[in-house]
Motif scaffolding. Structure first.
Motif, PDB file in Angstrom:
ATOM      1  N   VAL A 247     -12.479 -32.695  15.246  1.00  0.00           N
ATOM      2  CA  VAL A 247     -12.775 -31.432  14.553  1.00  0.00           C
ATOM      3  C   VAL A 247     -11.489 -30.724  14.123  1.00  0.00           C
ATOM      4  CG1 VAL A 247     -15.004 -31.141  15.702  1.00  0.00           C
ATOM      5  CG2 VAL A 247     -12.966 -30.133  16.743  1.00  0.00           C
ATOM      6  N   LYS A 248     -10.426 -31.506  14.077  1.00  0.00           N
ATOM      7  CA  LYS A 248      -9.136 -30.927  13.653  1.00  0.00           C
ATOM      8  C   LYS A 248      -9.234 -30.501  12.180  1.00  0.00           C
ATOM      9  CE  LYS A 248      -7.575 -35.668  13.078  1.00  0.00           C
ATOM     10  NZ  LYS A 248      -6.493 -36.157  12.276  1.00  0.00           N
ATOM     11  N   ALA A 249      -8.214 -29.735  11.761  1.00  0.00           N
ATOM     12  CA  ALA A 249      -8.166 -29.243  10.377  1.00  0.00           C
ATOM     13  C   ALA A 249      -9.499 -28.600   9.971  1.00  0.00           C
ATOM     14  CB  ALA A 249      -7.796 -30.368   9.412  1.00  0.00           C
TER      15      ALA A 249
ATOM     16  N   ALA B  61     -12.423 -28.914  11.211  1.00  0.00           N
ATOM     17  CA  ALA B  61     -13.469 -29.933  11.089  1.00  0.00           C
ATOM     18  C   ALA B  61     -13.451 -30.526   9.682  1.00  0.00           C
ATOM     19  CB  ALA B  61     -14.849 -29.393  11.453  1.00  0.00           C
ATOM     20  N   TYR B  62     -12.267 -31.002   9.295  1.00  0.00           N
ATOM     21  CA  TYR B  62     -12.070 -31.627   7.990  1.00  0.00           C
ATOM     22  C   TYR B  62     -12.586 -30.708   6.872  1.00  0.00           C
ATOM     23  CZ  TYR B  62     -11.140 -36.117  10.411  1.00  0.00           C
ATOM     24  OH  TYR B  62     -10.632 -37.111  11.214  1.00  0.00           O
ATOM     25  N   GLY B  63     -12.319 -29.408   7.066  1.00  0.00           N
ATOM     26  CA  GLY B  63     -12.703 -28.441   6.032  1.00  0.00           C
ATOM     27  C   GLY B  63     -14.144 -27.974   6.125  1.00  0.00           C
TER      28      GLY B  63
ATOM     29  N   GLY C  45       2.801 -46.757  14.667  1.00  0.00           N
ATOM     30  CA  GLY C  45       4.171 -46.439  14.247  1.00  0.00           C
ATOM     31  C   GLY C  45       4.380 -44.965  13.971  1.00  0.00           C
ATOM     32  N   ARG C  46       3.590 -44.115  14.614  1.00  0.00           N
ATOM     33  CA  ARG C  46       3.702 -42.674  14.355  1.00  0.00           C
ATOM     34  C   ARG C  46       4.227 -41.970  15.612  1.00  0.00           C
ATOM     35  NH1 ARG C  46      -1.607 -39.740  11.940  1.00  0.00           N
ATOM     36  NH2 ARG C  46      -2.365 -40.173  14.034  1.00  0.00           N
ATOM     37  N   VAL C  47       3.403 -41.879  16.630  1.00  0.00           N
ATOM     38  CA  VAL C  47       3.865 -41.338  17.911  1.00  0.00           C
ATOM     39  C   VAL C  47       3.328 -42.218  19.027  1.00  0.00           C
ATOM     40  CG1 VAL C  47       3.973 -38.921  17.153  1.00  0.00           C
ATOM     41  CG2 VAL C  47       1.877 -39.798  18.175  1.00  0.00           C
TER      42      VAL C  47
ATOM     43  N   SER D  36      -4.735 -44.907  21.874  1.00  0.00           N
ATOM     44  CA  SER D  36      -3.889 -45.438  20.827  1.00  0.00           C
ATOM     45  C   SER D  36      -4.605 -45.177  19.498  1.00  0.00           C
ATOM     46  CB  SER D  36      -3.643 -46.926  21.070  1.00  0.00           C
ATOM     47  OG  SER D  36      -2.524 -47.348  20.323  1.00  0.00           O
ATOM     48  N   HIS D  37      -4.048 -45.640  18.408  1.00  0.00           N
ATOM     49  CA  HIS D  37      -4.662 -45.330  17.112  1.00  0.00           C
ATOM     50  C   HIS D  37      -4.462 -46.509  16.169  1.00  0.00           C
ATOM     51  CE1 HIS D  37      -6.444 -42.721  14.214  1.00  0.00           C
ATOM     52  NE2 HIS D  37      -5.359 -42.481  13.517  1.00  0.00           N
ATOM     53  N   TYR D  38      -5.441 -46.727  15.299  1.00  0.00           N
ATOM     54  CA  TYR D  38      -5.380 -47.845  14.346  1.00  0.00           C
ATOM     55  C   TYR D  38      -4.804 -47.396  13.001  1.00  0.00           C
ATOM     56  CZ  TYR D  38      -8.842 -50.446  17.179  1.00  0.00           C
ATOM     57  OH  TYR D  38      -9.504 -51.119  18.149  1.00  0.00           O
TER      58      TYR D  38
ATOM     59  N   ASN E  96     -11.264 -44.953  15.589  1.00  0.00           N
ATOM     60  CA  ASN E  96     -11.618 -43.931  14.608  1.00  0.00           C
ATOM     61  C   ASN E  96     -12.901 -44.400  13.900  1.00  0.00           C
ATOM     62  OD1 ASN E  96     -10.617 -46.088  13.194  1.00  0.00           O
ATOM     63  ND2 ASN E  96      -8.978 -44.967  12.164  1.00  0.00           N
ATOM     64  N   SER E  97     -13.278 -43.715  12.836  1.00  0.00           N
ATOM     65  CA  SER E  97     -14.552 -44.048  12.169  1.00  0.00           C
ATOM     66  C   SER E  97     -14.579 -45.487  11.670  1.00  0.00           C
ATOM     67  CB  SER E  97     -14.766 -43.127  10.965  1.00  0.00           C
ATOM     68  OG  SER E  97     -14.795 -41.791  11.357  1.00  0.00           O
ATOM     69  N   ALA E  98     -13.496 -45.901  10.995  1.00  0.00           N
ATOM     70  CA  ALA E  98     -13.494 -47.234  10.380  1.00  0.00           C
ATOM     71  C   ALA E  98     -13.617 -48.320  11.440  1.00  0.00           C
ATOM     72  CB  ALA E  98     -12.205 -47.413   9.567  1.00  0.00           C
TER      73      ALA E  98
ATOM     74  N   VAL F 137     -14.860 -42.949  21.728  1.00  0.00           N
ATOM     75  CA  VAL F 137     -14.463 -43.133  20.323  1.00  0.00           C
ATOM     76  C   VAL F 137     -14.184 -41.753  19.731  1.00  0.00           C
ATOM     77  CG1 VAL F 137     -15.776 -45.268  20.048  1.00  0.00           C
ATOM     78  CG2 VAL F 137     -16.886 -43.082  19.578  1.00  0.00           C
ATOM     79  N   ARG F 138     -13.350 -41.733  18.693  1.00  0.00           N
ATOM     80  CA  ARG F 138     -12.924 -40.439  18.130  1.00  0.00           C
ATOM     81  C   ARG F 138     -13.211 -40.382  16.631  1.00  0.00           C
ATOM     82  NH1 ARG F 138      -8.007 -42.520  20.381  1.00  0.00           N
ATOM     83  NH2 ARG F 138      -7.233 -42.580  18.240  1.00  0.00           N
ATOM     84  N   PRO F 139     -14.470 -40.444  16.228  1.00  0.00           N
ATOM     85  CA  PRO F 139     -14.727 -40.431  14.780  1.00  0.00           C
ATOM     86  C   PRO F 139     -14.521 -39.052  14.174  1.00  0.00           C
ATOM     87  CG  PRO F 139     -16.792 -40.396  15.961  1.00  0.00           C
ATOM     88  CD  PRO F 139     -15.710 -40.493  17.009  1.00  0.00           C
ATOM     89  N   GLY F 140     -14.001 -39.052  12.961  1.00  0.00           N
ATOM     90  CA  GLY F 140     -13.862 -37.811  12.206  1.00  0.00           C
ATOM     91  C   GLY F 140     -14.620 -37.951  10.899  1.00  0.00           C
ATOM     92  N   ILE F 141     -14.033 -38.663   9.960  1.00  0.00           N
ATOM     93  CA  ILE F 141     -14.561 -38.683   8.591  1.00  0.00           C
ATOM     94  C   ILE F 141     -16.045 -39.078   8.531  1.00  0.00           C
ATOM     95  CG2 ILE F 141     -13.871 -41.080   7.970  1.00  0.00           C
ATOM     96  CD1 ILE F 141     -13.232 -38.080   5.699  1.00  0.00           C
ATOM     97  N   ALA F 142     -16.445 -40.052   9.348  1.00  0.00           N
ATOM     98  CA  ALA F 142     -17.836 -40.525   9.301  1.00  0.00           C
ATOM     99  C   ALA F 142     -18.804 -39.475   9.820  1.00  0.00           C
ATOM    100  CB  ALA F 142     -17.976 -41.821  10.093  1.00  0.00           C
TER     101      ALA F 142
ATOM    102  N   ASN G  66     -10.877 -39.397   0.518  1.00  0.00           N
ATOM    103  CA  ASN G  66     -11.893 -38.347   0.706  1.00  0.00           C
ATOM    104  C   ASN G  66     -11.467 -37.319   1.774  1.00  0.00           C
ATOM    105  OD1 ASN G  66     -12.168 -40.306   2.668  1.00  0.00           O
ATOM    106  ND2 ASN G  66     -14.316 -40.763   2.236  1.00  0.00           N
ATOM    107  N   TYR G  67     -10.678 -37.767   2.754  1.00  0.00           N
ATOM    108  CA  TYR G  67     -10.181 -36.839   3.797  1.00  0.00           C
ATOM    109  C   TYR G  67      -9.464 -35.653   3.141  1.00  0.00           C
ATOM    110  CZ  TYR G  67     -10.317 -40.927   7.055  1.00  0.00           C
ATOM    111  OH  TYR G  67     -10.669 -42.013   7.805  1.00  0.00           O
ATOM    112  N   GLU G  68      -8.605 -35.970   2.170  1.00  0.00           N
ATOM    113  CA  GLU G  68      -7.781 -34.917   1.569  1.00  0.00           C
ATOM    114  C   GLU G  68      -8.623 -34.008   0.674  1.00  0.00           C
ATOM    115  OE1 GLU G  68      -4.394 -36.299  -0.690  1.00  0.00           O
ATOM    116  OE2 GLU G  68      -3.378 -34.379  -0.474  1.00  0.00           O
TER     117      GLU G  68
HETATM  118  C1  LIG Z   1      -5.405 -39.861  16.568  1.00  0.00           C
HETATM  119  C2  LIG Z   1      -6.632 -39.791  15.711  1.00  0.00           C
HETATM  120  N1  LIG Z   1      -7.800 -40.174  16.209  1.00  0.00           N
HETATM  121  C3  LIG Z   1      -8.934 -40.110  15.480  1.00  0.00           C
HETATM  122  C4  LIG Z   1      -8.921 -39.667  14.179  1.00  0.00           C
HETATM  123  C5  LIG Z   1     -10.193 -39.659  13.374  1.00  0.00           C
HETATM  124  O1  LIG Z   1     -10.094 -40.580  12.335  1.00  0.00           O
HETATM  125  P1  LIG Z   1     -11.245 -40.778  11.242  1.00  0.00           P
HETATM  126  O2  LIG Z   1     -11.399 -39.479  10.571  1.00  0.00           O
HETATM  127  O3  LIG Z   1     -10.707 -41.835  10.359  1.00  0.00           O
HETATM  128  O4  LIG Z   1     -12.470 -41.185  11.980  1.00  0.00           O
HETATM  129  C6  LIG Z   1      -7.710 -39.274  13.617  1.00  0.00           C
HETATM  130  C7  LIG Z   1      -7.680 -38.803  12.223  1.00  0.00           C
HETATM  131  O5  LIG Z   1      -6.761 -38.801  11.502  1.00  0.00           O
HETATM  132  C8  LIG Z   1      -6.527 -39.325  14.401  1.00  0.00           C
HETATM  133  O6  LIG Z   1      -5.344 -38.945  13.909  1.00  0.00           O
END
Ligand SMILES: Cc1ncc(COP(=O)(O)O)c(C=O)c1O
Length: 377
Positions: free
Chosen positions: A40-42, A44-46, A138-140, A167-169, A206-208, A221-226, A360-362
């Motif tokens: 729900v960052k940003a 909740a994606y706006g 390769g980010r943090v 971790s993150h994909y 993430n969602s993908a 799991v940490r879905p956002g966009i989906a 679409n995120y942006e």
């Molecule tokens: C660390 C991390 N986890 C999960 C997500 C959610 O990703 P998505 O919106 O592709 O499902 C993000 C989004 O950028 C992220 O930075």
């Protein structure tokens, strides 16, 4: 939707909470027994984080991914009691505030651990952390080879409990899933090695990844966009994501109509010149609302159930549309759809993103705060 009195701000974003609920259920099915931590960052994606979080709480979810301490604080101060996972590395001086509010920080430096330990001691509390391991983003994150020494150091920090390893994909949205599969296997290996530490929650998806990666769900799991009904693969079709329902629609109204003759230059720089007599509508929306200027002369909007081309440069607050095909059928006050449906016509965030050479995120996070969010269910 019929609006009798025009709202004071003519452009509005509508958030369909019923669609959000349907998406949550679909994603939980994909996640199986893994917990779902909505991203729900940003804002909740706006989409409006407060309402999104409160809807998710109603659905039984209680752990949310935010980017920053300030986002977690705003949600907590709005009365939304939940677990907040702060995913962007926090600056060490913020440790006190994180501990005070019992937030869960993602940690990737020993300095962060030490600052948290000090805060915990001072406040006579404890803190749950999630350790970020960089398995390829390769980010943090700490490197895989440093995981053991790091965990041993954390063990010395009294009151700092390791609740999770994450971790993150970076490439889960690619149709070729081979890189992501290798990464999943590496994360599984890390989990096996860390069994003696009895860490409750491993998460990477993430969602993908949730859509296309086997064995990626782990414990959470940490879905956002989906969650917001948008396709993490953009315009590429995904059968798993096909039933998602877009949560957001973005609408405005015609505020001015005029006829122009051939040769008339329109808007800044006259980047569009009428090639014949045309009927032009002005919309009270522009890049000040998040309608990206790069879309000038490229996008379409829906009026009267028909797609109409946008013409001339998009300005900060106004945008022009060629409504010649609607002559005699369009008037000031008519609804215009920027994103969403009208009759059988539809404009998706994926299409708008493609035309703006972005994702679409942006598009959705870029809709600015001056546009009111109206919640419907
Ligand atoms: C660390 C991390 N986890 C999960 C997500 C959610 O990703 P998505 O919106 O592709 O499902 C993000 C989004 O950028 C992220 O930075």
């Amino acid at each position: 939707m019929k609006i009798v009195h025009p709202p004071p701000f003519p452009t509005r974003v509508f958030i369909n909470l019923t669609n959000l609920q349907a998406n949550l259920r679909l994603l939980q099915k994909l996640a199986g027994r893994a917990a779902l931590f909505p991203a729900v960052k940003a804002n909740a994606y706006g989409h409006g984080a407060r309402k999104v979080v409160s809807q998710c709480l109603k659905e039984g979810y209680n752990t949310f991914c935010v980017a920053h301490l300030a986002e977690a604080l705003a949600l907590k101060q709005a009365g939304l009691q939940a677990h907040y996972l702060i995913m962007t590395p926090f600056l060490p001086p913020l440790a006190d505030e994180i501990v005070r509010h019992s937030f869960m920080p993602v940690v990737c430096t020993l300095e962060q651990v030490h600052r948290l330990a000090r805060a915990v001691k001072k406040q006579n509390k404890s803190v749950k952390i999630h350790l970020k391991v960089d398995t390829g983003m390769g980010r943090v994150g700490i490197k895989e080879k440093d995981v053991f020494p790091f965990l041993n150091a954390v063990k010395q920090a009294q009151g700092v409990e390791i609740e999770g390893v994450m971790s993150h994909y970076p490439r889960a949205d690619e149709m070729d899933a081979s890189y992501t599969s290798t990464q999943t296997k590496r994360f599984e290996k890390i989990r096996k090695k860390l069994r003696p530490y009895q860490i409750p929650c491993f998460h990477i998806a993430n969602s993908a990844a949730l859509a296309h990666q086997d064995n990626a769900a782990f414990d959470a799991v940490r879905p956002g966009i989906a969650l917001y009904g948008l396709n993490p693969f953009g315009l590429k079709e995904s059968s798993t994501m096909a039933d998602l329902k877009p949560v957001m629609s973005w609408k405005t109204r015609v505020v001015f109509l005029k006829e122009v003759s051939a040769g008339t230059g329109l808007s800044y720089g006259h980047a569009f010149v009428a090639s014949s007599r045309m009927l032009i509508a002005t919309l009270p929306v522009g890049y000040g609302d998040g309608l990206r200027r790069i879309l000038s002369n490229k996008m379409e909007v829906i009026i009267g159930g028909k797609r109409c081309p946008q013409v001339g440069r998009i300005c900060m607050d106004q945008t022009l549309v060629d409504v010649s095909s609607l002559e005699g059928q369009v008037k000031v006050g008519d609804e215009v759809v920027l994103l969403g449906r009208q009759g059988t016509a539809e404009m998706s965030a994926e299409e708008m993103a493609d035309k703006a050479s972005t994702i679409n995120y942006e598009v959705v996070t870029g809709i600015t705060s001056r546009v009111p969010r109206i919640f419907i269910s």
